[in-house]
Write a protein that holds these residues in place. Sequence first.
Motif, PDB file in Angstrom:
ATOM      1  N   SER A 182      10.381  25.163 -13.483  1.00  8.67           N
ATOM      2  CA  SER A 182      10.445  23.888 -12.818  1.00  8.67           C
ATOM      3  C   SER A 182      10.609  22.559 -13.331  1.00  8.67           C
ATOM      4  CB  SER A 182       9.097  23.697 -11.673  1.00  8.67           C
ATOM      5  OG  SER A 182       8.862  25.093 -11.083  1.00  8.67           O
ATOM      6  N   LYS A 183      10.064  22.285 -14.645  1.00  7.50           N
ATOM      7  CA  LYS A 183      10.050  21.172 -15.288  1.00  7.50           C
ATOM      8  C   LYS A 183      11.644  21.119 -15.718  1.00  7.50           C
ATOM      9  CE  LYS A 183       5.488  21.416 -16.801  1.00  7.50           C
ATOM     10  NZ  LYS A 183       4.928  22.841 -16.196  1.00  7.50           N
ATOM     11  N   PHE A 219       2.174  17.790  -4.682  1.00  9.61           N
ATOM     12  CA  PHE A 219       2.212  16.691  -5.712  1.00  9.61           C
ATOM     13  C   PHE A 219       2.428  17.227  -7.394  1.00  9.61           C
ATOM     14  CE2 PHE A 219      -2.522  17.314  -5.115  1.00  9.61           C
ATOM     15  CZ  PHE A 219      -2.829  17.699  -6.193  1.00  9.61           C
ATOM     16  N   MET A 220       2.423  18.465  -7.331  1.00  5.89           N
ATOM     17  CA  MET A 220       2.736  19.264  -8.544  1.00  5.89           C
ATOM     18  C   MET A 220       4.139  19.743  -8.596  1.00  5.89           C
ATOM     19  SD  MET A 220      -0.825  20.808 -10.251  1.00  5.89           S
ATOM     20  CE  MET A 220      -0.071  21.189 -11.638  1.00  5.89           C
ATOM     21  N   MET A 221       4.815  19.571  -7.556  1.00  4.51           N
ATOM     22  CA  MET A 221       6.096  20.465  -7.123  1.00  4.51           C
ATOM     23  C   MET A 221       7.049  20.402  -8.614  1.00  4.51           C
ATOM     24  SD  MET A 221       8.580  20.108  -4.127  1.00  4.51           S
ATOM     25  CE  MET A 221       7.493  20.657  -2.956  1.00  4.51           C
ATOM     26  N   LEU A 222       7.073  19.315  -9.380  1.00  2.00           N
ATOM     27  CA  LEU A 222       7.932  19.175 -10.514  1.00  2.00           C
ATOM     28  C   LEU A 222       7.333  20.094 -11.669  1.00  2.00           C
ATOM     29  CD1 LEU A 222       8.728  16.636  -8.830  1.00  2.00           C
ATOM     30  CD2 LEU A 222       9.476  15.487 -11.141  1.00  2.00           C
ATOM     31  N   ALA A 223       6.126  20.277 -11.682  1.00  2.00           N
ATOM     32  CA  ALA A 223       5.470  21.051 -12.656  1.00  2.00           C
ATOM     33  C   ALA A 223       5.626  22.496 -12.557  1.00  2.00           C
ATOM     34  CB  ALA A 223       4.017  20.838 -12.799  1.00  2.00           C
ATOM     35  N   GLY A 224       5.399  22.958 -11.046  1.00  2.00           N
ATOM     36  CA  GLY A 224       5.738  24.414 -11.031  1.00  2.00           C
ATOM     37  C   GLY A 224       6.013  24.918  -9.442  1.00  2.00           C
ATOM     38  N   GLY A 225       6.805  24.229  -9.050  1.00  4.27           N
ATOM     39  CA  GLY A 225       7.154  24.354  -7.499  1.00  4.27           C
ATOM     40  C   GLY A 225       8.567  24.935  -7.210  1.00  4.27           C
ATOM     41  N   PHE A 226       9.132  25.236  -8.239  1.00  5.69           N
ATOM     42  CA  PHE A 226      10.559  25.910  -7.942  1.00  5.69           C
ATOM     43  C   PHE A 226      10.426  27.383  -8.255  1.00  5.69           C
ATOM     44  CE2 PHE A 226      14.930  27.041  -9.284  1.00  5.69           C
ATOM     45  CZ  PHE A 226      15.557  26.297  -8.429  1.00  5.69           C
ATOM     46  N   ALA A 243      12.533  19.547 -25.852  1.00  7.72           N
ATOM     47  CA  ALA A 243      13.748  18.746 -25.597  1.00  7.72           C
ATOM     48  C   ALA A 243      13.115  17.992 -24.032  1.00  7.72           C
ATOM     49  CB  ALA A 243      14.724  19.466 -25.191  1.00  7.72           C
ATOM     50  N   LEU A 244      13.964  17.871 -23.196  1.00 11.42           N
ATOM     51  CA  LEU A 244      13.419  17.392 -21.553  1.00 11.42           C
ATOM     52  C   LEU A 244      13.309  18.422 -20.790  1.00 11.42           C
ATOM     53  CD1 LEU A 244      15.948  14.260 -21.677  1.00 11.42           C
ATOM     54  CD2 LEU A 244      13.497  14.420 -22.406  1.00 11.42           C
ATOM     55  N   GLY A 245      11.943  18.855 -20.449  1.00  9.56           N
ATOM     56  CA  GLY A 245      11.583  19.738 -19.521  1.00  9.56           C
ATOM     57  C   GLY A 245      12.053  21.195 -19.998  1.00  9.56           C
ATOM     58  N   GLY A 246      12.319  21.425 -21.110  1.00  7.10           N
ATOM     59  CA  GLY A 246      12.277  22.783 -21.692  1.00  7.10           C
ATOM     60  C   GLY A 246      12.639  22.791 -23.236  1.00  7.10           C
ATOM     61  N   ARG A 247      13.116  23.943 -23.788  1.00  2.58           N
ATOM     62  CA  ARG A 247      13.114  23.940 -25.089  1.00  2.58           C
ATOM     63  C   ARG A 247      14.477  24.255 -25.740  1.00  2.58           C
ATOM     64  NH1 ARG A 247       7.488  25.275 -24.189  1.00  2.58           N
ATOM     65  NH2 ARG A 247       6.213  24.485 -25.620  1.00  2.58           N
ATOM     66  N   THR A 248      14.869  23.883 -26.886  1.00  2.73           N
ATOM     67  CA  THR A 248      16.114  24.297 -27.704  1.00  2.73           C
ATOM     68  C   THR A 248      15.691  24.890 -29.038  1.00  2.73           C
ATOM     69  OG1 THR A 248      17.628  22.824 -26.553  1.00  2.73           O
ATOM     70  CG2 THR A 248      18.422  23.828 -28.489  1.00  2.73           C
ATOM     71  N   LYS A 249      15.901  26.237 -29.102  1.00  2.00           N
ATOM     72  CA  LYS A 249      15.502  27.036 -30.282  1.00  2.00           C
ATOM     73  C   LYS A 249      17.061  27.433 -31.022  1.00  2.00           C
ATOM     74  CE  LYS A 249      10.895  28.586 -29.354  1.00  2.00           C
ATOM     75  NZ  LYS A 249      10.154  29.843 -29.269  1.00  2.00           N
ATOM     76  N   THR A 250      16.902  27.600 -32.439  1.00  2.00           N
ATOM     77  CA  THR A 250      17.861  28.270 -33.050  1.00  2.00           C
ATOM     78  C   THR A 250      17.360  29.835 -33.382  1.00  2.00           C
ATOM     79  OG1 THR A 250      18.754  26.243 -34.182  1.00  2.00           O
ATOM     80  CG2 THR A 250      19.162  28.374 -35.111  1.00  2.00           C
ATOM     81  N   LEU A 251      18.323  30.702 -32.960  1.00  2.00           N
ATOM     82  CA  LEU A 251      17.668  31.983 -32.906  1.00  2.00           C
ATOM     83  C   LEU A 251      18.819  32.821 -33.414  1.00  2.00           C
ATOM     84  CD1 LEU A 251      15.709  32.606 -29.555  1.00  2.00           C
ATOM     85  CD2 LEU A 251      14.873  32.331 -31.908  1.00  2.00           C
ATOM     86  N   SER A 252      18.744  34.012 -34.194  1.00  2.00           N
ATOM     87  CA  SER A 252      19.980  34.647 -34.689  1.00  2.00           C
ATOM     88  C   SER A 252      20.429  36.009 -33.971  1.00  2.00           C
ATOM     89  CB  SER A 252      19.560  35.031 -36.169  1.00  2.00           C
ATOM     90  OG  SER A 252      20.631  35.823 -36.793  1.00  2.00           O
ATOM     91  N   PHE A 253      21.588  36.058 -33.503  1.00  7.34           N
ATOM     92  CA  PHE A 253      21.922  37.225 -32.680  1.00  7.34           C
ATOM     93  C   PHE A 253      23.448  37.542 -33.154  1.00  7.34           C
ATOM     94  CE2 PHE A 253      19.133  34.929 -29.639  1.00  7.34           C
ATOM     95  CZ  PHE A 253      18.215  35.859 -29.583  1.00  7.34           C
ATOM     96  N   GLY A 254      23.743  38.569 -32.963  1.00 10.43           N
ATOM     97  CA  GLY A 254      25.209  39.149 -33.616  1.00 10.43           C
ATOM     98  C   GLY A 254      25.446  38.721 -34.948  1.00 10.43           C
ATOM     99  N   GLY A 255      24.591  38.681 -36.064  1.00  9.72           N
ATOM    100  CA  GLY A 255      24.663  38.082 -37.208  1.00  9.72           C
ATOM    101  C   GLY A 255      24.812  36.679 -37.539  1.00  9.72           C
ATOM    102  N   GLU A 274      13.895  28.913 -21.954  1.00  8.52           N
ATOM    103  CA  GLU A 274      12.936  28.409 -20.920  1.00  8.52           C
ATOM    104  C   GLU A 274      12.114  29.730 -20.459  1.00  8.52           C
ATOM    105  OE1 GLU A 274      13.154  25.209 -20.883  1.00  8.52           O
ATOM    106  OE2 GLU A 274      15.280  25.205 -21.537  1.00  8.52           O
ATOM    107  N   TYR A 275      10.867  29.359 -20.560  1.00  5.11           N
ATOM    108  CA  TYR A 275       9.678  30.388 -19.972  1.00  5.11           C
ATOM    109  C   TYR A 275       8.837  29.792 -18.879  1.00  5.11           C
ATOM    110  CZ  TYR A 275       5.874  33.491 -19.895  1.00  5.11           C
ATOM    111  OH  TYR A 275       4.880  34.392 -19.533  1.00  5.11           O
TER     112      TYR A 275
END
Length: 347
Positions: free
Chosen positions: A70-71, A234-241, A280-292, A300-301
């Motif tokens: 939701s964030k 009042f917490m809709m942005l934190a978890g109301g989606f 980042a803003l409301g979520g995360r950006t990670k570098t992960l290795s897939f397909g070599g 996002e979790y």
Amino acid sequence: MSLPVAFPAWADCGSCAAIVRPFVVDQGFNGVVMVGHGSHIDYSASFGLADAATGRALTADTPFESGSISKWIAAMLVLRLVQQGQLALDEPISMYLPDYRADNGAKLTLRLLMSHASGLPNAIDEAIKRDPATRNLSIDQAEAVRRFASGDLHFEPGTDWEYSHSNWLLVKAIVERVTKRDYASLVDGYIVQPLAMRHSGTFAGSSLAVPGMAHGYLKLAPSAEPLDKPSPDFMMLAGGFYASANDLFILVDGLFSGRMLSPELTRILMSVERPAQHYALGGRTKTLSFGGKDHPVAWEYGSNGAYRVLVWRTLDDGHTVILMNNTSFDHMKMGDLGAALMEASYR
């Protein structure tokens, strides 16, 4: 209880099925799995029950609470308003909330709030821990800000990181004050309707009021133990989606194909503000290795009560994994499944 039954809708990823089916049997996973790339779904399967009392099965169109995803939705909306010139990320929030506490208002910005770098204490979560009935409070946003988002700062804004739901009470107050619209209608008008998301939206109180919602359970076997944690307006942005797997796939494809934000604002949305947390803003950006190869990944979790939702999207080539669960599943095991499926999507 018998083992859940899988209902594949697409199966272009044969190795995905070979990974998922043993996992479901061994781990008792009750939920929805989706894998794709770009706008194409390569594998989709649903396992088990949305409602144990009626025997209603889960499908890719079953809505789930999305928890902290939701964030991310809230950050997308804020950037839409930035794109329209209604908001700015780096102006002091006193510009938008002149009645807010003056010392904090002069230091805090939307960027700091949405990256959890504001120093604002997590007063709302502390209040819920002291009294769970806080989840059922019916108060307006101004009163919620006064009670739960007006404390002394824990650190100078921008110098540290602290995950605080109270940040999002202020963001909601700003968005609604500036637009003169309620947040639910803004999400519907700027995100849900333009992307034709059919089983998504916002809720307040119990999510079970949403038609077709997956019910949450502490566990299903040997008997179903319901678990429902209401979320106040009042917490809709934190978890109301809430959203279905199909709709989350539409959302990430719409976002990263440029149908929601300009390329520059999409870049800002996903640019890491706090490197130690990949935030980042409301979520995360990670570098992960897939397909070599290493890939930047929108990671996002979300969780609330029994609901667990994971969304990964590689930012360079658009591979997507979505996992949804409604039985309090181990989030680490979901992460392991997500990584295995993302790797399989490159074969």
